[in-house]
Design a protein around this motif. Structure first.
Motif, PDB file in Angstrom:
ATOM      1  N   ARG A 180     -81.955  52.566 -23.409  1.00 24.35           N
ATOM      2  CA  ARG A 180     -83.173  52.076 -22.752  1.00 24.35           C
ATOM      3  C   ARG A 180     -84.183  51.568 -23.790  1.00 24.35           C
ATOM      4  O   ARG A 180     -84.893  50.591 -23.544  1.00 24.35           O
ATOM      5  N   LEU A 181     -84.239  52.247 -24.932  1.00 24.38           N
ATOM      6  CA  LEU A 181     -85.234  51.890 -25.944  1.00 24.38           C
ATOM      7  C   LEU A 181     -84.883  50.597 -26.680  1.00 24.38           C
ATOM      8  O   LEU A 181     -85.752  49.756 -26.921  1.00 24.38           O
ATOM      9  N   LEU A 182     -83.598  50.430 -27.039  1.00 23.93           N
ATOM     10  CA  LEU A 182     -83.206  49.341 -27.931  1.00 23.93           C
ATOM     11  C   LEU A 182     -82.248  48.333 -27.291  1.00 23.93           C
ATOM     12  O   LEU A 182     -81.810  47.410 -27.974  1.00 23.93           O
ATOM     13  N   ASP A 183     -81.918  48.518 -26.025  1.00 24.98           N
ATOM     14  CA  ASP A 183     -81.004  47.598 -25.335  1.00 24.98           C
ATOM     15  C   ASP A 183     -79.681  47.478 -26.099  1.00 24.98           C
ATOM     16  O   ASP A 183     -79.217  46.382 -26.424  1.00 24.98           O
ATOM     17  N   ILE A 184     -79.083  48.624 -26.375  1.00 25.57           N
ATOM     18  CA  ILE A 184     -77.835  48.703 -27.134  1.00 25.57           C
ATOM     19  C   ILE A 184     -76.677  48.162 -26.292  1.00 25.57           C
ATOM     20  O   ILE A 184     -76.592  48.408 -25.090  1.00 25.57           O
ATOM     21  N   ASP A 185     -75.767  47.418 -26.948  1.00 25.64           N
ATOM     22  CA  ASP A 185     -74.587  46.877 -26.262  1.00 25.64           C
ATOM     23  C   ASP A 185     -73.421  47.859 -26.241  1.00 25.64           C
ATOM     24  O   ASP A 185     -72.652  47.897 -25.290  1.00 25.64           O
ATOM     25  N   ARG A 186     -73.278  48.622 -27.343  1.00 21.86           N
ATOM     26  CA  ARG A 186     -72.071  49.422 -27.510  1.00 21.86           C
ATOM     27  C   ARG A 186     -72.417  50.748 -28.158  1.00 21.86           C
ATOM     28  O   ARG A 186     -73.208  50.810 -29.102  1.00 21.86           O
ATOM     29  N   ILE A 187     -71.824  51.823 -27.641  1.00 22.71           N
ATOM     30  CA  ILE A 187     -71.962  53.158 -28.221  1.00 22.71           C
ATOM     31  C   ILE A 187     -70.612  53.564 -28.798  1.00 22.71           C
ATOM     32  O   ILE A 187     -69.589  53.534 -28.105  1.00 22.71           O
ATOM     33  N   LEU A 188     -70.615  53.954 -30.067  1.00 17.72           N
ATOM     34  CA  LEU A 188     -69.423  54.498 -30.717  1.00 17.72           C
ATOM     35  C   LEU A 188     -69.659  55.967 -31.010  1.00 17.72           C
ATOM     36  O   LEU A 188     -70.754  56.354 -31.441  1.00 17.72           O
ATOM     37  N   LEU A 189     -68.651  56.793 -30.782  1.00 19.38           N
ATOM     38  CA  LEU A 189     -68.759  58.234 -30.993  1.00 19.38           C
ATOM     39  C   LEU A 189     -67.844  58.672 -32.126  1.00 19.38           C
ATOM     40  O   LEU A 189     -66.722  58.173 -32.259  1.00 19.38           O
ATOM     41  N   GLY A 190     -68.321  59.612 -32.932  1.00 20.43           N
ATOM     42  CA  GLY A 190     -67.518  60.144 -34.019  1.00 20.43           C
ATOM     43  C   GLY A 190     -68.035  61.490 -34.478  1.00 20.43           C
ATOM     44  O   GLY A 190     -69.037  62.000 -33.972  1.00 20.43           O
ATOM     45  N   GLY A 191     -67.355  62.075 -35.456  1.00 19.41           N
ATOM     46  CA  GLY A 191     -67.681  63.417 -35.929  1.00 19.41           C
ATOM     47  C   GLY A 191     -66.675  64.413 -35.395  1.00 19.41           C
ATOM     48  O   GLY A 191     -66.102  64.231 -34.312  1.00 19.41           O
ATOM     49  N   HIS A 192     -66.456  65.503 -36.136  1.00 15.81           N
ATOM     50  CA  HIS A 192     -65.360  66.405 -35.780  1.00 15.81           C
ATOM     51  C   HIS A 192     -65.571  67.109 -34.440  1.00 15.81           C
ATOM     52  O   HIS A 192     -64.612  67.472 -33.755  1.00 15.81           O
ATOM     53  N   ARG A 193     -66.821  67.281 -34.006  1.00 18.80           N
ATOM     54  CA  ARG A 193     -67.057  67.880 -32.684  1.00 18.80           C
ATOM     55  C   ARG A 193     -66.568  66.939 -31.575  1.00 18.80           C
ATOM     56  O   ARG A 193     -65.996  67.379 -30.576  1.00 18.80           O
ATOM     57  N   ILE A 194     -66.801  65.648 -31.774  1.00 14.53           N
ATOM     58  CA  ILE A 194     -66.350  64.656 -30.795  1.00 14.53           C
ATOM     59  C   ILE A 194     -64.828  64.623 -30.733  1.00 14.53           C
ATOM     60  O   ILE A 194     -64.225  64.654 -29.644  1.00 14.53           O
TER      61      ILE A 194
END
Length: 382
Positions: free
Chosen positions: A302-316
């Motif tokens: 909502r804040l930055l009008d992001i097109d794509r979210i990528l997830l990472g990190g060992h918890r993910i």
């Protein structure tokens, strides 16, 4: 490369030879069809054909590029295709986490040639001891490089907050000994004699782990990489360029307060998104952690009008389906028009090594594509 919005521009001024050399190498590295002709290189850089001929002759003599065939004849003389020799150089990418360190040796094409991890990190020794450990790992990587390969540099992705310009960590949560420690300078001093040959650029580059992970999967448009491991942070590629902020510390995503009287965070505040995620994980409840992460992601969209979210990190990566579903659901549920704002949610294509991969790319992009991580500047002859 996809991170610059205007044509890469060279200069024929004497004294900027290294800038132009890096520019040519960067274009050859980015060539989708395996190489470019001298005519193409001149057109893309704005350099004269004579300048391109001198640069490419030097690069051929140094073994950094090679002739890779000729273009098909269209009535004129076929042009020689020049291509990068990936094995001629290398970079080291490092993920420096709290309890462990991952080291990658990559070639000029960004392909990983060697990878290993050690059980030592920011929280396992003093800063001075950690720098000694890092230097030893870099030397091991250099020893594993092909004979004659040139080390283009060392990239380190570390937990923030940190100052990208000065190379210092700044009050990292739970690690007071690292506050204002000049990590980049200290590591560069330890690597004296294992530096870059012939290219005028920093030997050691330090950035936040979330920024380097974002660089491991560049794209046009705006992408947010969300990293959940021993902490929670974000790296943001806005219009294809890493956004670091005025103090180069943008992306402290985990320390947005979302519950005023929530649990105490390591930063000293209450109700931070990171604290809520970690509390849920401590209770063995990744579903709740994923919902909190999704709420934060929705706020970011909502804040930055992001097109794509990528997830990472060992918890993910421990429960990828849980996080992918929850983040996508929270984003869709909090957007007024999710059809109009179609946000793609996926795991980082760079996998569990995204931080180290991106740290190596940071080096190659900086060395082989001037201004790749800052707004492009066009230099002209005066």
């Amino acid at each position: 490369m996809g991170r610059m919005e205007r044509r890469r521009a060279g200069t024929n001024l004497a004294g900027l030879r290294d800038h132009n050399t890096a520019l040519v190498l960067g274009l050859l590295r980015a060539a989708d069809d395996g190489g470019s002709s001298r005519v193409q290189l001149a057109a893309e850089t704005g350099l004269t054909p004579q300048a391109i001929s001198k640069i490419t002759a030097r690069l051929l003599a140094e073994g950094l590029i090679e002739e890779a065939g000729r273009t098909a004849s269209t009535g004129g003389k076929p042009r020689t295709i020049l291509a990068l020799r990936p094995e001629a150089g290398c970079a080291v990418g490092i993920e420096l986490d709290r309890l462990s360190t991952t080291i990658l040796l990559v070639d000029l094409a960004g392909t990983t040639q060697k990878r290993w991890s050690v059980d030592a990190g920011l929280a396992t020794g003093t800063p001075e001891q950690t720098v000694v450990m890092l230097a030893e790992q870099v030397r091991q990587a250099v020893d594993a490089a092909p004979s004659g390969a040139r080390l283009f540099g060392v990239g380190v992705g570390a937990r923030g907050p940190l100052d990208y310009v000065t190379g210092m960590l700044h009050r990292p949560a739970g690690l007071p000994a690292w506050d204002a420690f000049p990590l980049r300078e200290a590591l560069a001093a330890r690597l004296d004699g294992v530096g870059v040959d012939g290219l005028d650029s920093p030997t050691v580059l330090l950035d936040k782990d979330t920024n380097t992970a974002a660089l491991a999967a560049p794209a046009h448009g705006s992408t947010a990489y969300l990293h959940l491991a021993d902490g929670l942070g974000a790296g943001m590629l806005l219009n294809g360029i890493i956004y670091r902020g005025a103090r180069t510390n943008a992306g402290e995503f985990g320390h947005q307060v979302v519950e005023a009287d929530g649990p105490l965070c390591t930063c000293g505040a209450r109700g931070c998104l990171e604290a809520l995620c970690m509390a849920a994980l401590a209770d063995g409840d990744p579903q709740t952690a994923a919902r909190w992460l999704g709420l934060g992601a929705a706020n970011l969209v909502r804040l930055l009008d992001i097109d794509r979210i990528l997830l990472g990190g060992h918890r993910i990566f421990a429960a990828p389906d849980v996080y992918l579903r929850a983040v996508a659901d929270q984003i869709a549920g909090h957007l007024p028009d999710p059809v109009w704002q179609d946000v793609q949610v996926s795991l980082t294509p760079a996998g569990a090594d995204a931080v180290a991969v991106g740290a190596a790319h940071l080096v190659l992009d900086t060395m082989l594509a001037p201004h790749a991580h800052q707004p492009p500047v066009v230099v002209t002859e005066g």
